[in-house]
Enzyme design. Structure first.
Site, mmCIF file in Angstrom:
data_model
loop_
_atom_site.group_PDB
_atom_site.id
_atom_site.type_symbol
_atom_site.label_atom_id
_atom_site.label_comp_id
_atom_site.label_asym_id
_atom_site.label_seq_id
_atom_site.Cartn_x
_atom_site.Cartn_y
_atom_site.Cartn_z
ATOM 1 N N ASP A 1 2.664 3.383 3.475
ATOM 2 C CA ASP A 1 1.758 4.536 3.522
ATOM 3 C C ASP A 1 2.557 5.827 3.695
ATOM 4 O OD1 ASP A 1 -0.357 2.782 3.409
ATOM 5 O OD2 ASP A 1 -0.673 2.773 5.581
HETATM 6 N N1 URA Z 1 0.535 -1.814 6.593
HETATM 7 C C1 URA Z 1 -0.014 -0.596 6.740
HETATM 8 O O1 URA Z 1 -1.115 -0.449 7.250
HETATM 9 N N2 URA Z 1 0.674 0.462 6.294
HETATM 10 C C2 URA Z 1 1.887 0.375 5.747
HETATM 11 O O2 URA Z 1 2.483 1.387 5.366
HETATM 12 C C3 URA Z 1 2.450 -0.898 5.600
HETATM 13 C C4 URA Z 1 1.752 -1.979 6.043
#
Ligand code: URA
Length: 245
Positions: free
Chosen positions: A108
């Site tokens: 993310d």
């Molecule tokens: N899970 C998440 O919620 N975000 C990420 O960036 C990676 C795994």
């Protein structure tokens, strides 16, 4: 299907191996610094075929078809190859141009940590395929006191949607307090999976960093935004997953 990369123009060969930009390597060729099979190179467009020996200033330049970089993704950078508005992880790699690189999986925008970047599509598939069950471990700070019940629920598999229950995951509590520090290991990678799992137990994620993926670990000395090629040990560890690396 295996794609043939040779014959290839000499200037592309050298630029692919990060000897210089296309413009710079053309200059090197024209100034007589490049030899092909022990004869001075004729021109940038000279065709190189499999097995030919290319040297720059007398030093062999071996063509490596695949390249592998380990990036510590900083927050605020998009996991994508390109974007019209936001800076992407590939924009951070100054050697990326022309190499057809892709990030292996998605973090993310606000997540930090380990991201493998490569042009080896088969390896990406091996690491990401749900059937491969490759472990991914995240360090997280969460709001609320992590407890035994969370460990049990993660291990049992948390229901995240009507039609999706996460596979069993391991939760390790590093510090239990009003804000807790934990490590969680998952074996799949659905959209926002870690955040959604903690949301489901009522303890939202405040900070998330990926610290390992399969055999690769986030090195302590690689600051957010920094990257380096995989070292020999990391390559050997990955080759156990994908022997034809
Ligand atoms: N899970 C998440 O919620 N975000 C990420 O960036 C990676 C795994």
């Amino acid at each position: 299907m295996e794609q043939h990369i040779f014959p290839m123009r000499l200037d592309k060969y050298l630029a692919d191996m990060s000897v210089g930009t296309r413009k710079e390597v053309k200059k090197m060729i024209r100034s007589g610094r490049v030899a092909v099979d022990d004869s001075p190179a004729a021109a940038p467009e000279q065709k190189i075929t499999e097995g030919m020996k290319v040297c720059l200033d007398g030093q062999p330049v071996i063509y490596q078809r695949y390249v592998y970089y380990l990036l510590n993704k900083p927050a605020g950078i998009l996991t994508a190859t390109r974007d019209r508005h936001k800076k992407t992880v590939l924009d951070l790699l100054d050697e990326a141009a022309g190499k057809n690189l892709s990030p292996c999986g998605r973090l993310d925008l606000d997540t930090e940590g380990l991201l493998l970047i490569t042009n080896n599509g088969q390896l990406i598939h091996r690491l990401l395929s749900p059937a491969g069950h490759v472990a991914k471990t995240y360090y997280a700070r969460i709001r609320g006191r992590a407890d035994e019940e969370d460990i049990r629920r993660f291990a049992a598999g948390i229901k995240l949607a009507e039609d999706f229950t996460a596979m069993p995951a391991q939760l390790l509590i590093r510090r239990a307090d009003a804000i807790s520090e934990v490590e969680v290991t998952i074996y799949e990678g659905k959209f926002h999976q870690v955040k959604n799992m903690f949301e489901a137990v009522g303890k939202p994620v405040l900070y998330l960093r990926r610290i390992s993926m399969g055999p690769l670990k986030l090195p302590d000395d690689l600051a957010p935004g920094c990257w380096r090629p995989l070292n020999e040990q990391e390559m050997a560890d990955l080759a156990l997953l994908q022997p034809q690396l």
